[in-house]
Motif scaffolding. Sequence first.
Motif, PDB file in Angstrom:
ATOM      1  N   ASN A   1       0.823  -1.216   0.000  1.00 19.18           N
ATOM      2  CA  ASN A   1       0.000   0.000   0.000  1.00 19.18           C
ATOM      3  C   ASN A   1       0.852   1.259   0.000  1.00 19.18           C
ATOM      4  O   ASN A   1       0.357   2.344   0.316  1.00 19.18           O
ATOM      5  CB  ASN A   1      -0.923   0.000   1.230  1.00 19.18           C
ATOM      6  CG  ASN A   1      -1.931  -1.129   1.189  1.00 19.18           C
ATOM      7  OD1 ASN A   1      -2.501  -1.420   0.140  1.00 19.18           O
ATOM      8  ND2 ASN A   1      -2.153  -1.768   2.330  1.00 19.18           N
ATOM      9  N   SER A   2       2.144   1.100  -0.342  1.00 22.32           N
ATOM     10  CA  SER A   2       3.083   2.231  -0.403  1.00 22.32           C
ATOM     11  C   SER A   2       3.260   2.903   0.950  1.00 22.32           C
ATOM     12  O   SER A   2       3.515   4.103   1.035  1.00 22.32           O
ATOM     13  CB  SER A   2       2.612   3.264  -1.448  1.00 22.32           C
ATOM     14  OG  SER A   2       2.558   2.672  -2.731  1.00 22.32           O
ATOM     15  N   LYS A   3       3.136   2.132   2.014  1.00 19.94           N
ATOM     16  CA  LYS A   3       3.331   2.642   3.358  1.00 19.94           C
ATOM     17  C   LYS A   3       4.595   2.033   3.958  1.00 19.94           C
ATOM     18  O   LYS A   3       4.930   0.885   3.685  1.00 19.94           O
ATOM     19  CB  LYS A   3       2.129   2.306   4.252  1.00 19.94           C
ATOM     20  CG  LYS A   3       0.841   2.994   3.823  1.00 19.94           C
ATOM     21  CD  LYS A   3      -0.296   2.639   4.775  1.00 19.94           C
ATOM     22  CE  LYS A   3      -1.588   3.339   4.374  1.00 19.94           C
ATOM     23  NZ  LYS A   3      -2.720   2.966   5.278  1.00 19.94           N
ATOM     24  N   ALA A   4       5.289   2.836   4.784  1.00 21.08           N
ATOM     25  CA  ALA A   4       6.489   2.325   5.440  1.00 21.08           C
ATOM     26  C   ALA A   4       6.096   1.258   6.449  1.00 21.08           C
ATOM     27  O   ALA A   4       5.047   1.342   7.100  1.00 21.08           O
ATOM     28  CB  ALA A   4       7.221   3.471   6.133  1.00 21.08           C
ATOM     29  N   ILE A   5       6.933   0.241   6.580  1.00 19.85           N
ATOM     30  CA  ILE A   5       6.598  -0.834   7.506  1.00 19.85           C
ATOM     31  C   ILE A   5       6.679  -0.314   8.935  1.00 19.85           C
ATOM     32  O   ILE A   5       7.518   0.525   9.262  1.00 19.85           O
ATOM     33  CB  ILE A   5       7.533  -2.048   7.323  1.00 19.85           C
ATOM     34  CG1 ILE A   5       8.984  -1.680   7.645  1.00 19.85           C
ATOM     35  CG2 ILE A   5       7.434  -2.597   5.930  1.00 19.85           C
ATOM     36  CD1 ILE A   5       9.901  -2.871   7.676  1.00 19.85           C
ATOM     37  N   PRO A   6       5.799  -0.794   9.827  1.00 23.20           N
ATOM     38  CA  PRO A   6       5.772  -0.285  11.208  1.00 23.20           C
ATOM     39  C   PRO A   6       6.925  -0.826  12.027  1.00 23.20           C
ATOM     40  O   PRO A   6       7.511  -1.852  11.705  1.00 23.20           O
ATOM     41  CB  PRO A   6       4.429  -0.808  11.727  1.00 23.20           C
ATOM     42  CG  PRO A   6       4.209  -2.077  10.945  1.00 23.20           C
ATOM     43  CD  PRO A   6       4.756  -1.803   9.574  1.00 23.20           C
ATOM     44  N   GLN A   7       7.219  -0.095  13.091  1.00 20.55           N
ATOM     45  CA  GLN A   7       8.224  -0.584  14.029  1.00 20.55           C
ATOM     46  C   GLN A   7       7.590  -1.633  14.931  1.00 20.55           C
ATOM     47  O   GLN A   7       6.374  -1.726  15.054  1.00 20.55           O
ATOM     48  CB  GLN A   7       8.794   0.568  14.851  1.00 20.55           C
ATOM     49  CG  GLN A   7       9.617   1.550  14.035  1.00 20.55           C
ATOM     50  CD  GLN A   7      10.288   2.593  14.907  1.00 20.55           C
ATOM     51  OE1 GLN A   7      10.107   2.609  16.109  1.00 20.55           O
ATOM     52  NE2 GLN A   7      11.068   3.458  14.274  1.00 20.55           N
ATOM     53  N   SER A   8       8.452  -2.435  15.569  1.00 20.01           N
ATOM     54  CA  SER A   8       7.966  -3.522  16.423  1.00 20.01           C
ATOM     55  C   SER A   8       8.475  -3.332  17.840  1.00 20.01           C
ATOM     56  O   SER A   8       9.689  -3.448  18.090  1.00 20.01           O
ATOM     57  CB  SER A   8       8.434  -4.871  15.875  1.00 20.01           C
ATOM     58  OG  SER A   8       8.073  -5.917  16.744  1.00 20.01           O
ATOM     59  N   GLY A   9       7.573  -3.043  18.774  1.00 22.00           N
ATOM     60  CA  GLY A   9       7.933  -2.915  20.188  1.00 22.00           C
ATOM     61  C   GLY A   9       9.024  -1.890  20.416  1.00 22.00           C
ATOM     62  O   GLY A   9       8.965  -0.762  19.927  1.00 22.00           O
ATOM     63  N   THR A  10      10.050  -2.293  21.144  1.00 21.85           N
ATOM     64  CA  THR A  10      11.160  -1.387  21.464  1.00 21.85           C
ATOM     65  C   THR A  10      12.228  -1.397  20.371  1.00 21.85           C
ATOM     66  O   THR A  10      13.207  -0.660  20.466  1.00 21.85           O
ATOM     67  CB  THR A  10      11.801  -1.790  22.804  1.00 21.85           C
ATOM     68  OG1 THR A  10      12.276  -3.142  22.708  1.00 21.85           O
ATOM     69  CG2 THR A  10      10.790  -1.702  23.938  1.00 21.85           C
ATOM     70  N   LYS A  11      12.048  -2.238  19.348  1.00 25.91           N
ATOM     71  CA  LYS A  11      13.025  -2.319  18.273  1.00 25.91           C
ATOM     72  C   LYS A  11      12.900  -1.111  17.356  1.00 25.91           C
ATOM     73  O   LYS A  11      11.850  -0.473  17.260  1.00 25.91           O
ATOM     74  CB  LYS A  11      12.820  -3.600  17.458  1.00 25.91           C
ATOM     75  CG  LYS A  11      12.885  -4.879  18.283  1.00 25.91           C
ATOM     76  CD  LYS A  11      14.278  -5.176  18.770  1.00 25.91           C
ATOM     77  CE  LYS A  11      14.345  -6.510  19.499  1.00 25.91           C
ATOM     78  NZ  LYS A  11      15.698  -6.820  19.981  1.00 25.91           N
TER      79      LYS A  11
END
Length: 600
Positions: free
Chosen positions: A346-356
């Motif tokens: 969907n041309s969106k940046a991938i989300p971050q995961s937790g504290t990473k």
Amino acid sequence: MSGLFSTMNVAVRGMTAQQMAIDVTSHNIANANTDGYSRQRTLMETTTPFGMPSMNNAVGPGQLGTGVQVSSITRIRDTYLDYQVRAENGTMGLYQGREKFLTEVQSIFNEVSETGVSNMLSEVFKSWSALSTSPESSNTRTVVAQKSKALTDQLNSTYNQLSKLKINCQDVIQKDVTDINGMLDQINDLNQQVISVKVGGNEPNDLMDKRDLLVDQLSSKFGITIDKKALAGEDLKATDNVGGADPTKDLYFVKSDPTKDVSRFSYVSTIVPSKGSIQKPGETGSYDVTYYKNGDTSTDANKVTMTMQLSDMEYTSLDQGRVLWADKEGYAIDASSNRINGIDSNSKAIPQSGTKTNTDATWGNIKRFEPKTGEINGYQSVQTDIDTYINDLNNMAKAIAYSVNAVHSGNQADTAGELKFFVNSTTAGKEEEITAGNIAVNGEIIKDVMLIKVGKGDTPLPTDGSRALAISKLRDVKLNIQSIGAKTTRAMLLSGDTFSQDTTLGVKMVNATSDGMTIIGDFTNITNRLADKTQYAKNTVINNTKLLAGLEESRTSISGVSLDEEMANLVQIQHAYAANAKIISTVDELLDLIVNGLKK
């Protein structure tokens, strides 16, 4: 204290224990042919006897037993044999994968038939020799053109089939990635169930059998290491990984602690030059690398694209490997489990995961999964072989085109306006970009075979056959084919005195090099190396099949169900059960005598 009621309790305990033993034996018999099942045994122990030391315990003749109880139901399993079987499973998977595709490569080369490349090369040189004896004949010229066209068509076909075979190999890797992730999820679920049952104080024998069976299947895909934990839990990781800095020390696929991060695999589907990049695939430059989370290509929702700089060697490594370390959701990660930046479908940046945190997509950050054993390694390594054979064919095609074109035109270097016999069939194709996939006989010559230069002069008629004879002699000329690369030109191959005037024939001729090979010899060398590798893979599979059969036999002798043994155990248990029942019957008679006898 002892008494008839105490004796009856002893017998009841005995019947209960034997009944449980019958249940376990029945379970063994029912699963005699179940894959991965380990036979189970009922372990019994005496219950606490009367006469244990205490303040109120009078001195007596000794402790009086109170019967039997089942302490546990255990499965019979040899963990060392499990380790050996899984290690050999990895070797078997590796060479089975290699044998499968190398055998297909052999069938593509098809050297045992009359349409094999080496036979067709011989026919081409024979046709040039025949043309030299009748240089003015259009028929012999037509034979030269058609034999040469048949050769180029066969080279084109071989190239295309090898390219398709490599794609098929990558498709198998993609399927393996999906299957592996599915098995890891199942193993993780079973691991938690095993721990839950253990916490409850029971033995999860059947659950552990299912887990071990999946681990056995997984061990054929790549080498695995299992760390045993409390409550029969297991932590599972890869034995080794050569794709960049080794992340296997901290990245696990299965953890006993459900709160810990676990890793999975994703599959790289395409590697294409980024928009605006001018390099060709395989050359150093910027690339858009698209992978599918967890290898699931069924929907574009799983597609993620990363942009990164790759050298030619890095491109080749990623193209042949195709498998990336990922987190449980399928996003590519580095050795510290940080997600790699990318764009989803969907041309969106991938989300971050937790504290990473997310890190940039670079060759140093992405972690490729390139194990040293198992099916995955087999399929990855065989792509290296296929690329090598394609490259060897390309070099041979260049050697054919350069040497024939040089003698046919009389030019040591590619010269504008010259009539080439072999050309690059692609649009505006350059001679130095000739490959086995695009080499072709010049279309003008196919239309008018009288354009073929046969003698010393440039005019078709009248002429002698000296030039045709010089081309036929190329069959025995040793060329430095092994030095040909993607950027090698005709002038580079025929540099120095490699191309000079032949005083006998009166035309320019390609001279042999001391460390070179003939064109036919080069192709024979290719097929011989292929045969050696294929035979080695076959022999290893045969040897490992025998070794695995021996290990499986040893494991079955320990863990497998023997119906004869189970029936013998059943008879023994039946007699014990009947004897306990007889005790109850005897106690019943004695109680009846005491109670009813007092009335008289």
